[in-house]
Design a protein around this motif. Sequence first.
Motif: not given
Length: 365
Positions: A68-78, A80-83
């Motif tokens: 299973p794909v690991r869910p994104l961490t809050p930092r990764q989501r931030e 990704l949103a910034a990018g």
Amino acid sequence: MPQQPAVLRYGAGGLPVYRAGMAPPQLATRRQLRADGLSTAGLAPAAWLHYSAHHGICPLYERAAARPVRPLTPRQREALAAGRALVGTAPCYHCRVRRGVVNDQSRALCDECGPIVRAAERIRAAAEAEAHERMLVDDRAAATAWAREVLADPATVILDTETTGLYGSYAVSVAVVTTTGAVLLDTLLNPQVPIPAEATAIHGITDAAAAAAPTFGAILPQLTEAVHGRRVVVYNEAFDVGVLTRELKRHFGAADAERAEQLAAAWLGSARWECAMERYACWYGDWSNYRGDYTWQPLRGDHDALGDCRAVLRRLWAMAGEDAGVLAGHRWPGPKAMGADRPDPVRWPATASDRHGISQSPGTP
């Protein structure tokens, strides 16, 4: 029709290459696994899928081995949103610090620099427009001064030719007049080559009419007398001088082409040649941004050597202005009275010798 086998061939590593739509259900592509929330990280291909008729293949993986794909961490989501927020932006080309939206010129301005740069561009555009207008005014004034100088110069003559065509052509008529309209030379010429029908359609001179006319060499003494040591004004100087150069080389070059070229250059060098077309373009002021120069204007003569000389003279008077006759010491009417403001040619009276022979006596317009 027999069913095709699922395996098309065997590819890299000896793994089977399945036809599109015929792979076993336990095998899946990377995209299919991703859609099911599974990752191919650490997996080696178990087979290949031939998905395109153009030999396109992609790897197939075992579904059971995928994690299973690991869910994104809050930092990764931030991150990704910034990018994603940077899509369509670039560093500001003015300050090089902040970012801005990329414009149509693939350049970016930040919110702080945008108003400053746009204000500077408006100032620069206004300065360029003012400089351009000043150039138009100055060039028109220079063209007017040139026309007045030409009309006041007693050594000025106007020359025109009609030819067998535009390229590699020879003269079928030539005329020379003074700024007072006196006809120094006006004659048909035998070009010694056939006159194309398209040329005849323009100036009306046929092979039959030119056959009885003198050759260029026969009238060269009179032409020399008319232009030698003078300022010769021509509408499209490059064309007419090119025709004269060709005629002179043919006349002088019976035995020695190099010597003929030298003699032709010496003959042309005995006069000062000036182009009225370029000067009139500056006076007319039709600027072409594409070419970065003035647009040449048609003479609107009657495609007759003498008539076109007089059309050039009308252009000179129009450029010089209403009081040019007084300044030049002439007692001529202004350009409007001469028809300079009319696009249609004005026919001046001419004697029979003016039209088809060499006239030694000045004509009166």
